[in-house]
Design a protein around this motif. Structure first.
Motif, short mmCIF file in Angstrom:
data_model
loop_
_atom_site.label_atom_id
_atom_site.label_comp_id
_atom_site.label_asym_id
_atom_site.label_seq_id
_atom_site.Cartn_x
_atom_site.Cartn_y
_atom_site.Cartn_z
N SER A 5 -13.90 17.33 -2.23
CA SER A 5 -15.39 16.63 -1.88
C SER A 5 -15.06 15.46 -0.70
N ARG A 6 -16.41 15.41 0.08
CA ARG A 6 -16.39 14.80 1.16
C ARG A 6 -16.86 13.35 1.02
N ARG A 7 -17.61 13.13 -0.36
CA ARG A 7 -18.01 11.82 -0.37
C ARG A 7 -17.81 11.39 -1.98
N MET A 44 -10.48 12.05 -10.25
CA MET A 44 -9.76 13.11 -11.07
C MET A 44 -8.56 12.70 -11.35
N ARG A 45 -7.88 12.60 -10.06
CA ARG A 45 -6.33 12.34 -10.12
C ARG A 45 -5.95 11.26 -10.93
N LEU A 46 -6.58 9.97 -10.76
CA LEU A 46 -6.46 8.78 -11.62
C LEU A 46 -6.67 9.17 -12.78
N LEU A 80 -2.00 6.86 7.96
CA LEU A 80 -3.22 6.38 7.06
C LEU A 80 -4.55 6.82 7.44
N GLY A 81 -5.64 6.73 6.81
CA GLY A 81 -6.61 6.84 6.89
C GLY A 81 -7.39 7.78 6.18
N GLY A 82 -6.75 8.60 5.40
CA GLY A 82 -7.42 9.57 4.60
C GLY A 82 -8.68 10.42 5.31
N VAL A 129 0.88 -1.17 -0.09
CA VAL A 129 0.04 -0.13 0.03
C VAL A 129 1.00 1.25 0.07
N PHE A 130 0.71 2.12 -1.13
CA PHE A 130 1.43 3.65 -0.92
C PHE A 130 0.52 4.33 -0.50
N GLU A 131 0.74 5.12 0.59
CA GLU A 131 -0.03 6.31 0.97
C GLU A 131 0.75 7.71 0.99
N GLN A 132 0.05 8.71 0.26
CA GLN A 132 1.15 9.81 -0.01
C GLN A 132 1.37 10.62 1.46
N GLN A 133 0.19 10.63 2.36
CA GLN A 133 0.52 11.30 3.77
C GLN A 133 1.44 10.40 4.57
N SER A 178 -17.82 20.30 -0.22
CA SER A 178 -16.95 20.11 0.88
C SER A 178 -17.69 20.45 2.07
N TYR A 179 -16.36 20.81 3.19
CA TYR A 179 -16.91 20.91 4.65
C TYR A 179 -15.90 21.98 5.26
N PHE A 180 -16.28 22.99 6.22
CA PHE A 180 -15.62 23.34 6.93
C PHE A 180 -15.85 22.84 8.62
N ALA A 233 -7.15 3.42 -5.11
CA ALA A 233 -8.36 3.69 -4.03
C ALA A 233 -7.79 5.50 -3.63
N CYS A 234 -8.08 6.00 -4.73
CA CYS A 234 -7.72 7.48 -4.52
C CYS A 234 -8.69 8.22 -5.33
N ASP A 235 -8.62 9.68 -5.33
CA ASP A 235 -9.54 10.40 -6.16
C ASP A 235 -9.60 10.32 -7.46
N ALA A 265 -13.60 13.27 9.89
CA ALA A 265 -14.75 13.59 9.10
C ALA A 265 -15.81 12.86 9.90
N LEU A 266 -15.44 11.87 10.37
CA LEU A 266 -16.61 10.64 10.73
C LEU A 266 -17.48 11.36 11.95
N GLN A 267 -18.77 11.24 11.72
CA GLN A 267 -19.99 11.54 12.62
C GLN A 267 -20.58 10.55 12.91
N TRP A 268 -20.93 9.44 12.06
CA TRP A 268 -21.81 8.11 12.43
C TRP A 268 -21.15 7.28 11.27
N VAL A 269 -21.49 5.93 11.55
CA VAL A 269 -21.34 5.11 10.47
C VAL A 269 -22.63 4.29 10.20
N VAL A 270 -23.05 3.87 9.01
CA VAL A 270 -24.09 2.86 8.90
C VAL A 270 -23.44 1.68 8.28
C1 FAD Z 1 -16.48 16.27 6.74
C2 FAD Z 1 -16.73 14.94 6.37
C3 FAD Z 1 -17.79 14.31 6.97
C4 FAD Z 1 -17.91 13.05 6.82
N1 FAD Z 1 -18.96 12.41 7.68
C5 FAD Z 1 -18.94 11.01 7.30
C6 FAD Z 1 -19.96 10.20 8.17
O1 FAD Z 1 -20.12 10.69 9.24
N2 FAD Z 1 -20.13 8.95 8.11
C7 FAD Z 1 -19.46 8.31 6.77
O2 FAD Z 1 -19.59 6.90 6.77
N3 FAD Z 1 -18.93 8.92 6.09
C8 FAD Z 1 -18.56 10.34 6.20
N4 FAD Z 1 -17.77 11.02 5.41
C9 FAD Z 1 -17.27 10.35 4.19
C10 FAD Z 1 -16.18 9.48 4.29
O3 FAD Z 1 -15.04 9.97 5.42
C11 FAD Z 1 -15.42 9.08 3.01
O4 FAD Z 1 -16.38 8.71 2.28
C12 FAD Z 1 -14.71 7.86 3.07
O5 FAD Z 1 -13.53 8.10 4.34
C13 FAD Z 1 -13.72 7.81 1.92
O6 FAD Z 1 -12.78 6.62 1.98
P1 FAD Z 1 -11.90 6.50 0.67
O7 FAD Z 1 -10.82 5.40 0.99
O8 FAD Z 1 -12.59 6.24 -0.50
O9 FAD Z 1 -10.92 7.82 0.40
P2 FAD Z 1 -10.20 8.91 1.17
O10 FAD Z 1 -10.52 8.86 2.75
O11 FAD Z 1 -10.09 10.08 0.71
O12 FAD Z 1 -8.78 8.18 1.10
C14 FAD Z 1 -7.99 8.33 -0.27
C15 FAD Z 1 -6.53 8.11 0.05
O13 FAD Z 1 -5.68 7.94 -0.93
C16 FAD Z 1 -4.45 8.78 -0.66
N5 FAD Z 1 -4.05 9.09 -1.88
C17 FAD Z 1 -4.54 9.94 -3.00
N6 FAD Z 1 -3.80 10.23 -4.03
C18 FAD Z 1 -2.64 9.34 -3.89
C19 FAD Z 1 -1.60 9.17 -4.43
N7 FAD Z 1 -1.32 9.44 -5.72
N8 FAD Z 1 -0.66 8.25 -4.00
C20 FAD Z 1 -0.77 7.79 -2.67
N9 FAD Z 1 -1.84 8.18 -1.95
C21 FAD Z 1 -2.74 8.82 -2.41
C22 FAD Z 1 -4.90 10.11 0.01
O14 FAD Z 1 -3.82 10.69 0.82
C23 FAD Z 1 -5.93 9.27 1.07
O15 FAD Z 1 -5.39 8.84 2.36
C24 FAD Z 1 -17.65 12.36 5.66
C25 FAD Z 1 -16.27 13.24 4.91
C26 FAD Z 1 -16.16 14.32 5.21
C27 FAD Z 1 -15.01 15.12 4.57
#
Ligand code: FAD
Length: 515
Positions: free
Chosen positions: A457-459, A295-297, A53-55, A46-50, A323-325, A291-293, A70-75
């Motif tokens: 984007s948050r989701r 658009m970037r992919l 871990l956790g995104g 697994v390669f994580e840029q940060q 997005s979110y503040f 497992a990343c964004d 981010a997390l407020q709840w999970v289903v």
């Molecule tokens: C404010 C907020 C509130 C939220 N509330 C909830 C909630 O209450 N309940 C819920 O279920 N969900 C919630 N979500 C949504 C949820 O957090 C996300 O949908 C979920 O965590 C996404 O996971 P992911 O692994 O798909 O993406 P991400 O978490 O975005 O993980 C992608 C990872 O890839 C890494 N990455 C990207 N590009 C590269 C690259 N080129 N090389 C190496 N690494 C790279 C990033 O650094 C990141 O760690 C919320 C989101 C936000 C922002």
């Protein structure tokens, strides 16, 4: 293929070997995919840029406090749900506390607790808004009917469904045709305008799912989740999920490299064959999981011409979720004695139409108690809480940054918005500010910078009707390349991202003859 490094450092030596599968991104989706692959015997990297871990699902510390990104709840924690299934199959050490009632909705003309006793709060709403009683009952009854009839989707990719599972899904679609027709093609905002005349009732339902342009099926699903008591909070927060997945990967010999961005996906003869890392090293693998964004992919990581043009064209038409503040606060425990305190509050200071205004004192806010399920988030006598608001990435011309470079104008705007949101929170929790010991704010620019998610984007993609029909799930047009995470599911969340990670792994295992 051997690793060709130009930094000669420890990382290169540690990673100096081929992998069966490489996962780009250590968010919850990437880690779930890696955990399934490693458990099945694959050699996974697994390669994580940060550096962590956790995104979005991860947490961060300030002093003695642990804050959720981010997390407020999970289903998905109910029997057969996406998270429970992953927990069982991967032996994840996780526990959850149910949120029932889920949330307290406060706004113009209403202050209602949303519990699984749906009849109780629907009756209360009808009492508050007698002229809208019929429409309130119709909408909630339709939501429950739809939800009851939709079977929990099998926890596997669509093209691995058995004939019986496909038949069951097809039958459900036929049974629900009338409701699908009524709700599928209409956005939440339009539905509320169409169904209710009273702007206060519209605002109440909007507060359940404040994404006006999303398909109204999302609002109906939320009502179903409330009725079924599906909202939970993980003990230890999002980080507990991340840590437990990381443990499974480590236990099965997988390797995780933080602080290592993938810069390019290597393609040979129409097949993904590895990745090029920041620093120039290349690593080979039989499979790559992005497992990343999205658009970037498609715009940066893949070489030009690797996928058909229409894939890129479709992406340009899609809209990301707003997005979110977020303001993370370490506060005195006595906060629980203030005004309208509850473990999850959604507060609408204005009517639905004004919630999107330029003025942050009008924005819908969420107040979330991160300390609800455990005492790990804060030292004794304190709580970790969050006050936040959905907001556009483009607000005040991209948060007064130039090409996302943060200067004094950005900092001033961040402080201005934080002060406005805290003033808003004070209206329902008078005395909150006096109880703050630690504070930290994140803007959409922070989310973008930290996780790479397009426009913060948050989701993932906004689940508009169009987006859902265009969405590509875990397979890509390129052999050997799979994708997972919240950009590749109809509605992003921690549970759907985990399911997507699992799906990508199952498809790879099938292709590799390991399923
Ligand atoms: C404010 C907020 C509130 C939220 N509330 C909830 C909630 O209450 N309940 C819920 O279920 N969900 C919630 N979500 C949504 C949820 O957090 C996300 O949908 C979920 O965590 C996404 O996971 P992911 O692994 O798909 O993406 P991400 O978490 O975005 O993980 C992608 C990872 O890839 C890494 N990455 C990207 N590009 C590269 C690259 N080129 N090389 C190496 N690494 C790279 C990033 O650094 C990141 O760690 C919320 C989101 C936000 C922002």
């Amino acid at each position: 293929m051997a690793l060709v490094g130009d930094d000669g450092g420890i990382r290169s030596r540690v990673m100096a070997k081929d992998f069966d599968a490489i996962v780009i991104g250590g968010g919850v989706a990437g880690l779930t995919a890696a955990a399934y692959l490693a458990k099945a015997g694959m050699n996974v990297g697994v390669f994580e840029q940060q550096h962590k871990l956790g995104g979005l699902a991860g947490a961060f510390s300030r002093g003695d406090f642990l804050f959720e990104q981010a997390l407020q709840w999970v289903v998905g924690c109910h029997p057969g749900g996406a998270i429970s299934t992953c927990r069982e199959e991967l032996n994840l050490t996780l526990s959850f506390r149910q949120l029932d009632p889920w949330s307290r909705q406060i706004g113009p003309g209403f202050d209602v607790l949303l519990s699984s006793n749906i009849r109780e709060w629907v009756e209360e709403l009808c009492r508050l808004f007698p002229k809208e009683a019929e429409a309130i009952q119709r909408l909630t009854a339709d939501a429950l009917k739809l939800f009851r009839r939709i079977p929990d989707t099998p926890r596997k990719p669509n093209d691995m469904l058995t004939r019986w599972e496909k038949l069951r899904i097809g039958l459900t679609a036929v049974l629900n045709m009338r409701l699908y027709r009524k709700y599928m093609g209409i956005s939440i905002q339009d539905l509320l305008m169409q169904e209710f005349r009273d702007p206060q009732v519209r605002t109440f339902f909007y507060s359940l799912c404040p994404v006006g342009s999303a398909s109204s099926l999302l609002l109906l699903t939320t009502i179903g989740w409330i009725k079924e008591g599906r909202f939970h909070y993980p003990v230890g927060g999002g980080q507990a999920i991340i840590d437990s997945l990381r443990q499974v990967i480590a236990d099965h010999g997988g390797e995780v490299s933080c602080g290592t961005a993938v810069e390019k996906i290597l393609v040979e003869d129409g097949r993904a064959v590895g990745v090029k890392l920041s620093g120039g090293a290349t690593v080979g693998s039989n499979y790559v999981v992005a497992a990343c964004d999205a658009m970037r992919l498609y715009q940066e990581l893949l070489p030009a011409g690797a996928v058909p043009n229409h894939v890129l064209e479709n992406l340009k038409e899609m809209e990301p979720w707003t997005s979110y503040f977020l303001i993370s606060l370490g506060v005195d425990d006595s906060v629980t004695e203030l005004g309208s305190w509850y473990h999850h509050i959604t507060y609408c200071p204005a009517l639905m139409d004004a919630l999107d205004s330029e003025d942050p004192t009008h924005w819908l806010i969420n107040v979330v108690d991160n300390s609800f399920a455990d005492s790990l988030h804060a030292p004794p006598g304190y709580r970790s809480i969050a006050v936040g608001a959905p907001v556009s990435f483009e607000y005040r011309q991209r948060w007064r940054t130039i090409s996302e470079m943060r200067g004094p104008e950005y900092t001033a705007l961040k402080e201005e918005v934080a002060a406005a949101l805290l003033a808003s929170a004070e209206r329902i929790l008078p005395g909150l500010r006096k109880r703050v010991r630690v504070a930290d704010a994140a803007t959409p620019i922070t989310y973008r910078r930290y996780t790479g998610n397009w426009k913060g984007s948050r989701r993932g993609w906004l689940p508009t009707v169009q987006a859902v029909s265009w969405l590509r799930r875990e397979t890509t047009p390129l052999l050997g390349l799979f994708q997972c995470g919240h950009w590749y599911v109809p509605s992003g969340s921690i549970s759907s991202a985990m399911q997507s990670g699992k799906n990508a792994a199952l498809l790879i295992l099938r292709e590799a003859g390991l399923s």
